[in-house]
Write a protein that holds these residues in place. Structure first.
Motif, PDB file in Angstrom:
ATOM      1  N   GLU A   1      38.316  -9.278   6.819  1.00 23.73           N
ATOM      2  CA  GLU A   1      38.283  -9.631   5.404  1.00 23.73           C
ATOM      3  C   GLU A   1      39.064  -8.607   4.585  1.00 23.73           C
ATOM      4  O   GLU A   1      39.770  -8.960   3.633  1.00 23.73           O
ATOM      5  CB  GLU A   1      36.828  -9.691   4.918  1.00 23.73           C
ATOM      6  CG  GLU A   1      36.686 -10.175   3.490  1.00 23.73           C
ATOM      7  CD  GLU A   1      35.226 -10.328   3.076  1.00 23.73           C
ATOM      8  OE1 GLU A   1      34.951 -10.242   1.858  1.00 23.73           O
ATOM      9  OE2 GLU A   1      34.383 -10.526   3.969  1.00 23.73           O
ATOM     10  N   ASP A   2      38.960  -7.348   4.985  1.00 26.61           N
ATOM     11  CA  ASP A   2      39.691  -6.291   4.285  1.00 26.61           C
ATOM     12  C   ASP A   2      41.206  -6.440   4.494  1.00 26.61           C
ATOM     13  O   ASP A   2      41.994  -6.234   3.567  1.00 26.61           O
ATOM     14  CB  ASP A   2      39.228  -4.920   4.767  1.00 26.61           C
ATOM     15  CG  ASP A   2      39.851  -3.788   3.979  1.00 26.61           C
ATOM     16  OD1 ASP A   2      39.713  -3.774   2.733  1.00 26.61           O
ATOM     17  OD2 ASP A   2      40.482  -2.902   4.603  1.00 26.61           O
TER      18      ASP A   2
ATOM     19  N   ASN B   1      42.847  -9.217   5.038  1.00 29.13           N
ATOM     20  CA  ASN B   1      43.294 -10.342   4.216  1.00 29.13           C
ATOM     21  C   ASN B   1      43.389  -9.959   2.744  1.00 29.13           C
ATOM     22  O   ASN B   1      44.339 -10.347   2.054  1.00 29.13           O
ATOM     23  CB  ASN B   1      42.336 -11.524   4.378  1.00 29.13           C
ATOM     24  CG  ASN B   1      42.492 -12.217   5.722  1.00 29.13           C
ATOM     25  OD1 ASN B   1      43.597 -12.369   6.225  1.00 29.13           O
ATOM     26  ND2 ASN B   1      41.382 -12.640   6.298  1.00 29.13           N
ATOM     27  N   ARG B   2      42.427  -9.193   2.277  1.00 29.17           N
ATOM     28  CA  ARG B   2      42.442  -8.783   0.876  1.00 29.17           C
ATOM     29  C   ARG B   2      43.657  -7.911   0.580  1.00 29.17           C
ATOM     30  O   ARG B   2      44.297  -8.055  -0.475  1.00 29.17           O
ATOM     31  CB  ARG B   2      41.143  -8.041   0.558  1.00 29.17           C
ATOM     32  CG  ARG B   2      40.999  -7.544  -0.881  1.00 29.17           C
ATOM     33  CD  ARG B   2      41.287  -8.604  -1.904  1.00 29.17           C
ATOM     34  NE  ARG B   2      40.607  -9.861  -1.607  1.00 29.17           N
ATOM     35  CZ  ARG B   2      40.950 -11.029  -2.108  1.00 29.17           C
ATOM     36  NH1 ARG B   2      41.988 -11.106  -2.935  1.00 29.17           N
ATOM     37  NH2 ARG B   2      40.290 -12.135  -1.795  1.00 29.17           N
ATOM     38  N   ARG B   3      44.006  -7.023   1.492  1.00 31.44           N
ATOM     39  CA  ARG B   3      45.164  -6.149   1.298  1.00 31.44           C
ATOM     40  C   ARG B   3      46.461  -6.962   1.262  1.00 31.44           C
ATOM     41  O   ARG B   3      47.346  -6.698   0.458  1.00 31.44           O
ATOM     42  CB  ARG B   3      45.237  -5.106   2.416  1.00 31.44           C
ATOM     43  CG  ARG B   3      44.157  -4.031   2.343  1.00 31.44           C
ATOM     44  CD  ARG B   3      44.246  -3.096   3.554  1.00 31.44           C
ATOM     45  NE  ARG B   3      43.188  -2.117   3.549  1.00 31.44           N
ATOM     46  CZ  ARG B   3      43.241  -0.946   2.932  1.00 31.44           C
ATOM     47  NH1 ARG B   3      44.349  -0.620   2.253  1.00 31.44           N
ATOM     48  NH2 ARG B   3      42.231  -0.103   2.971  1.00 31.44           N
TER      49      ARG B   3
ATOM     50  N   ASN C   1      46.537  -9.011  -2.043  1.00 32.22           N
ATOM     51  CA  ASN C   1      46.802  -8.123  -3.189  1.00 32.22           C
ATOM     52  C   ASN C   1      48.256  -7.668  -3.210  1.00 32.22           C
ATOM     53  O   ASN C   1      48.874  -7.555  -4.277  1.00 32.22           O
ATOM     54  CB  ASN C   1      45.883  -6.902  -3.141  1.00 32.22           C
ATOM     55  CG  ASN C   1      44.449  -7.239  -3.519  1.00 32.22           C
ATOM     56  OD1 ASN C   1      44.185  -8.279  -4.111  1.00 32.22           O
ATOM     57  ND2 ASN C   1      43.514  -6.362  -3.171  1.00 32.22           N
TER      58      ASN C   1
ATOM     59  N   HIS D   1      44.428 -19.199   2.619  1.00 35.38           N
ATOM     60  CA  HIS D   1      44.431 -18.303   1.461  1.00 35.38           C
ATOM     61  C   HIS D   1      45.322 -18.787   0.324  1.00 35.38           C
ATOM     62  O   HIS D   1      45.611 -18.036  -0.599  1.00 35.38           O
ATOM     63  CB  HIS D   1      44.864 -16.900   1.917  1.00 35.38           C
ATOM     64  CG  HIS D   1      43.972 -16.327   2.979  1.00 35.38           C
ATOM     65  ND1 HIS D   1      42.729 -15.810   2.704  1.00 35.38           N
ATOM     66  CD2 HIS D   1      44.137 -16.225   4.327  1.00 35.38           C
ATOM     67  CE1 HIS D   1      42.161 -15.392   3.823  1.00 35.38           C
ATOM     68  NE2 HIS D   1      42.997 -15.645   4.822  1.00 35.38           N
TER      69      HIS D   1
ATOM     70  N   GLU E   1      44.203 -18.293  -3.202  1.00 32.79           N
ATOM     71  CA  GLU E   1      44.097 -16.893  -3.623  1.00 32.79           C
ATOM     72  C   GLU E   1      45.450 -16.272  -3.942  1.00 32.79           C
ATOM     73  O   GLU E   1      45.515 -15.192  -4.529  1.00 32.79           O
ATOM     74  CB  GLU E   1      43.413 -16.065  -2.530  1.00 32.79           C
ATOM     75  CG  GLU E   1      42.009 -16.542  -2.176  1.00 32.79           C
ATOM     76  CD  GLU E   1      41.491 -15.855  -0.931  1.00 32.79           C
ATOM     77  OE1 GLU E   1      41.002 -14.702  -1.052  1.00 32.79           O
ATOM     78  OE2 GLU E   1      41.572 -16.454   0.160  1.00 32.79           O
TER      79      GLU E   1
END
Length: 234
Positions: free
Chosen positions: A130-131, A133-135, A138, A164, A167
């Motif tokens: 999850e981290d 993907n978030r990076r 972003n 995604h 997002e």
């Protein structure tokens, strides 16, 4: 989903946030057994026939849309990059290694001087956390590109984009082009023009790497022909 039937139709893909995928015999075979991948191909805004097998198969089975020619991922790439270079803007390459991305930046400075290049190399692993993907998300949103390329090989790249898509705060075309990253970087050579023009690029790659690609091209092509035969019969 719009199947692009000729290179001239690339210009007709609407502006704005558009998901563009490519399809060939290998990806078709995989989509038959991977529901998420099949959904990603069906859910995109434009699907490009990156393989003579797809072009011919659409004629064999009398599909509603019959592509006039093969449109390689490279064709999509050069078309979009040239168009962006005319007006200037920012392109982002997400995928591959830092070494390959550096080579891409160096070549882009020469061939597309009016384009600013952003890059992001994701972790080399089968599944992102999850981290992770978030990076990635972003990084893309911060870059705010006018053109986005995703290169993580099929079907991972298509499934990641689909998962995604909501997002990604972008306003541009997003293409999943895998091997084109290496082609543009110069770390992998494309087949000579003769092979490309006669729909034999797959054979050239097989001859170069038979041990790695025999399942994909020998068994895979037989499987694809079987699927098309079933389509004709049904």
């Amino acid at each position: 989903m719009q199947l692009v039937c000729s290179k001239s139709e690339l210009a007709a893909i609407p502006k704005g946030k558009q998901m563009i995928n490519t399809i060939n015999a290998f990806s078709y075979n995989n989509a038959r057994k991977d529901a998420a991948f099949a959904k990603a191909l069906r859910s995109c805004d434009a699907l490009v026939p990156d393989g003579m097998s797809i072009v011919k198969a659409c004629r064999w089975i009398d599909a509603d849309c019959k592509p006039k020619e093969r449109i390689a991922g490279w064709d999509l790439f050069t078309f979009e990059m040239s168009r962006l270079n005319e007006c200037g803007g920012t392109v982002m390459f997400m995928g591959s290694t830092d070494a390959v991305l550096t080579l891409i930046k160096d070549r882009a400075k020469i061939e597309y001087p009016n384009i600013r290049v952003c890059t992001y190399s994701p972790p080399y692993k089968e599944d992102f956390s999850e981290d992770d993907n978030r990076r990635i998300i972003n990084s893309i949103n911060t870059c705010n590109p006018d053109l986005l390329w995703i290169g993580m090989t099929a079907p991972k790249q298509e499934k990641w984009v689909m998962a995604h898509w909501s997002e990604l705060d972008i306003h541009c075309h997003c293409g999943t082009i895998g091997a084109v990253f290496d082609f543009f970087a110069g770390t992998t050579k494309r087949a000579p023009l003769f092979w490309q023009r006669h729909g034999l690029e797959w054979l050239y790659r097989f001859i170069k790497e038979p041990r790695r690609l025999w399942r994909r091209y020998i068994l895979g092509n037989v499987r694809f022909l079987y699927y098309m035969l079933c389509e004709c019969i049904l």
